[in-house]
Design an enzyme around this catalytic site. Structure first.
Site, PDB file in Angstrom:
ATOM      1  N   ARG A  22       1.026  -1.166   0.073  1.00  0.00           N
ATOM      2  CA  ARG A  22      -0.083  -0.061   0.142  1.00  0.00           C
ATOM      3  C   ARG A  22       0.836   1.066   0.082  1.00  0.00           C
ATOM      4  O   ARG A  22       1.869   1.332   0.780  1.00  0.00           O
ATOM      5  CB  ARG A  22      -0.791   0.193   1.232  1.00  0.00           C
ATOM      6  N   THR A  50      -9.015   0.162 -10.496  1.00  0.00           N
ATOM      7  CA  THR A  50      -8.062  -1.114  -9.990  1.00  0.00           C
ATOM      8  C   THR A  50      -8.363  -2.298 -10.709  1.00  0.00           C
ATOM      9  O   THR A  50      -9.177  -2.558 -11.427  1.00  0.00           O
ATOM     10  CB  THR A  50      -8.716  -1.080  -8.486  1.00  0.00           C
ATOM     11  N   GLU A  91      -3.533   7.647  -4.662  1.00  0.00           N
ATOM     12  CA  GLU A  91      -4.101   6.711  -3.557  1.00  0.00           C
ATOM     13  C   GLU A  91      -4.502   7.481  -2.437  1.00  0.00           C
ATOM     14  O   GLU A  91      -5.086   6.911  -1.510  1.00  0.00           O
ATOM     15  CB  GLU A  91      -3.203   5.751  -3.442  1.00  0.00           C
ATOM     16  N   ASP A 111      -7.882   8.179  -0.703  1.00  0.00           N
ATOM     17  CA  ASP A 111      -8.610   7.329   0.195  1.00  0.00           C
ATOM     18  C   ASP A 111      -8.621   7.614   1.576  1.00  0.00           C
ATOM     19  O   ASP A 111      -9.285   6.749   2.296  1.00  0.00           O
ATOM     20  CB  ASP A 111      -7.936   5.833  -0.094  1.00  0.00           C
TER      21      ASP A 111
HETATM   22  N1  GLU Z   1      -8.171   2.936  -3.854  1.00  0.00           N
HETATM   23  C1  GLU Z   1      -9.157   1.826  -3.638  1.00  0.00           C
HETATM   24  C2  GLU Z   1      -8.997   1.078  -2.502  1.00  0.00           C
HETATM   25  O1  GLU Z   1      -7.829   0.793  -1.922  1.00  0.00           O
HETATM   26  C3  GLU Z   1      -8.956   0.743  -4.814  1.00  0.00           C
HETATM   27  C4  GLU Z   1      -9.365   1.560  -6.063  1.00  0.00           C
HETATM   28  C5  GLU Z   1     -10.627   1.357  -6.652  1.00  0.00           C
HETATM   29  O2  GLU Z   1     -11.219   0.255  -6.804  1.00  0.00           O
HETATM   30  O3  GLU Z   1     -11.423   2.372  -6.237  1.00  0.00           O
HETATM   31  O4  GLU Z   1      -9.879   0.668  -2.009  1.00  0.00           O
END
Ligand code: GLU
Length: 596
Positions: free
Chosen positions: A109, A406, A445, A448
């Protein structure tokens, strides 16, 4: 082995489930057809993309193991699915090591730079945060590949990168999905000189059927293979990434407010991929292993399964309600365990599940569900509790938009090792910023994280912290041996997609291909449950009568939740690899040999 029991579906009939799903409509024949299901021996792979599946398969054929092939497949997806995956992103691998008979995970990550504060995203409109240097996390994929290969693989990284280099050099045929994703991103891609020159040749998205090459990426992979991960984590490639994050190559005349990032070369130097124990829950006599925090995948899928197991029957109503409750707890308790005390053991305990299951009655509970108290002290079901929302639920933070970004791949090899691997750069197209001359898109990222203000939220940004993820690569063992592996993209819908596939397969008696193709719905402690059109058509009336509200899945692409891949071990060593028949253009399942 299919030794599962068909459980009661309540009001929702099994016949309804087994009708051919709308998504199973035939896909347009490609030059070399992608097949969503393959069965055979000696190893298998499923990804969203034929070229990436072939890359992983070629590594298996050379004698590589599942970890080697998973890295090769991920690197290839970085070429052919560059808006979902890449070396400047991150991800999670759940891995079954057949020799040690043990499941482990590798956490790649991204992290926040050391200069990031808890208020860094406060007040910034989400879309502006996405297309920025500020949202770029310290990339984890390369360190993850290195750790994965050193601990579990048999190949050096330069060998695992070879198939991806070849695809980047020779090119791949642009399909409708790649074209559409480019088009959806065209306005922001056009605002960065590096991104426009790579992905908008002549100012337009590459046409369907054309061959797309990425020679810069081929060179980047090749040099990475020669110089090793330190080239990124402190070396010249790292310096170029930092320079791009601090001063994104914005086109002269662009009016977009592109915030600059906080990343330093020292942040790259400090990055580590981490091997972590998986989450584990027993469900109906099987052991379900998932990704532990900082992902909420394993804890939320696991908690929902435990809640379902505590109920007298499992149907679609129960699936939605268990998911609602598990999301209330995810939002309240899960973040990077290096920064917050995640009560993981309690979240996955039988006692907590039973207490939560008490809240599920014959009708949908009032919205929003309050988080429970995973404190180790659990009360028996009060007779009047069923179907109530629990204690004062309070405000539920607004959810960010979840798209089909993703990607997820599964691989198994001739020794029985299994990799379930989610790789991501977050939004489709990540931050939209290509590192000049390197052919790689930077991730976004860090969006998130919870933007706040949200006092006490476990997922606020902090220096070095990993943002909470929803990625849920999952491996199911039966008597200590792999039975299934499954995973999906889709932001927070990843959790519900994995959960629904498991319930379809383990409770509703579907085969894995049926379980993957079946229409989906996603309830994440929101007032309305998102449902694919086929789901709403089939089950909407029954579920609405129980107090559920269904709503459309926003696009693009509208009406689709997830893009799963999975595999199952059938009788006598036969493996079935499974991808989507239609969602996101359909995926590609391949086996080393159709015959023993
Ligand atoms: N950033 C998202 C997560 O880690 C994954 C990307 C997505 O599918 O939105 O949950």
């Amino acid at each position: 082995m299919r030794s599962v029991v068909v459980a009661s579906l309540g009001l929702v009939t099994l016949a309804g489930f087994l009708a051919p799903p709308v998504h199973a409509a035939p896909v347009r024949p490609a030059p070399e057809a992608k097949r969503p299901v393959a069965e055979g021996y000696g190893g298998a792979v499923a990804t969203v993309d034929l070229d990436a599946s072939k890359a992983a398969l070629s590594v298996l054929r050379q004698g590589g193991n599942a970890m080697d092939a998973a890295v090769a497949g991920a690197a290839a997806l970085g070429v052919t699915e560059p808006y979902s995956a890449g070396l400047a992103g991150g991800g999670f691998i759940v891995y079954y090591d057949a020799r040690k008979r043990k499941v482990t995970t590798i956490d790649g990550r991204e992290t926040a730079p050391r200069a990031m504060t808890s208020t860094a995203f406060e007040g910034i409109p989400f879309d502006e945060a996405v297309t920025s240097g500020l949202s770029v996390g310290v990339p984890g994929s390369v360190a993850q590949w290195d750790t994965a290969l050193r601990r579990y693989g048999t190949m050096p990284m330069r060998q695992a990168l070879r198939p991806a280099i070849e695809i980047a050099e020779k090119g791949f045929v642009v399909d409708q999905t790649f074209h559409d994703q480019t088009e959806q991103n065209a306005a922001r891609f056009a605002d960065f000189t590096s991104t426009a020159s790579l992905y908008l040749p002549g100012g337009e998205p590459p046409p369907v059927g054309s061959v797309f090459r990425n020679p810069d990426l081929a060179r980047t992979y090749r040099e990475l293979g020669i110089r090793g991960p330190d080239w990124l984590y402190g070396g010249a490639l790292g310096r170029e990434i930092v320079a791009t994050v601090k001063k994104p190559p914005v086109r002269r005349g662009a009016t977009r407010n592109v915030r600059t990032g906080l990343m330093e070369v020292s942040d790259l130097r400090a990055y580590r991929a981490l091997e972590r124990p998986p989450t584990k829950v027993a469900y109906k006599g099987l052991d379900v292993y998932g990704m532990a925090p900082p992902s909420s995948g394993g804890s939320t899928v696991g908690e929902a399964l435990k809640i379902l197991e505590a109920l007298p029957k499992v149907g679609l109503h129960e699936y939605l309600e268990a998911s609602r409750l598990a999301f209330a707890d995810r939002n309240a308790y899960v973040g990077d365990p290096a920064y917050v005390n995640v009560p993981l053991e309690q979240l996955l305990s039988d006692g907590f599940a039973k207490e939560r299951a008490c809240l599920i009655g014959p009708r949908a509970m009032a919205h929003p569900a309050a988080p429970g108290s995973p404190d180790g002290s659990y009360a028996p079901c009060p007779a009047a509790a069923q179907g109530t929302p629990g204690a004062s639920a309070g405000a539920v933070p607004e959810e960010k938009k979840e798209g089909p970004e993703t990607t997820h791949l599964v691989v198994t090899d001739r020794w029985g090792d299994v990799a379930a691997y989610n790789i991501t750069i977050e939004q489709t197209g990540g931050s939209g910023i290509v590192v000049p001359g390197r052919g790689i898109l930077l991730n976004n990222e860090l969006t998130d994280f919870t933007f706040g203000p949200a006092p006490g939220d476990p997922n606020l940004p902090a220096p070095g912290k990993r943002p909470r993820s929803s990625m849920a690569p999952t491996i199911v063992l039966k008597d200590g041996t792999p039975l299934l592996a499954v995973g999906s993209p889709g932001g927070a819908t990843i959790i519900t997609t994995v959960l629904q596939i498991l319930v379809n397969r383990l409770d509703f008696g579907m085969s894995l291909p049926e379980a993957v193709a079946a229409p989906r719905a996603s309830q994440r402690n929101t007032a309305a449950t998102q449902a694919e059109p086929a789901f709403a058509d089939r089950y909407g009336a029954e579920l609405t009568a129980l107090g559920h509200t269904l709503t459309d899945v926003p696009g693009p692409p509208a009406g689709e939740i997830g893009a799963a891949t999975g595999l199952e071990f059938l009788e006598n060593g036969r493996v079935q690899a499974v991808a989507e028949p239609a969602r996101r253009g359909g995926g590609s399942a391949l086996v080393v040999s159709p015959r023993r």
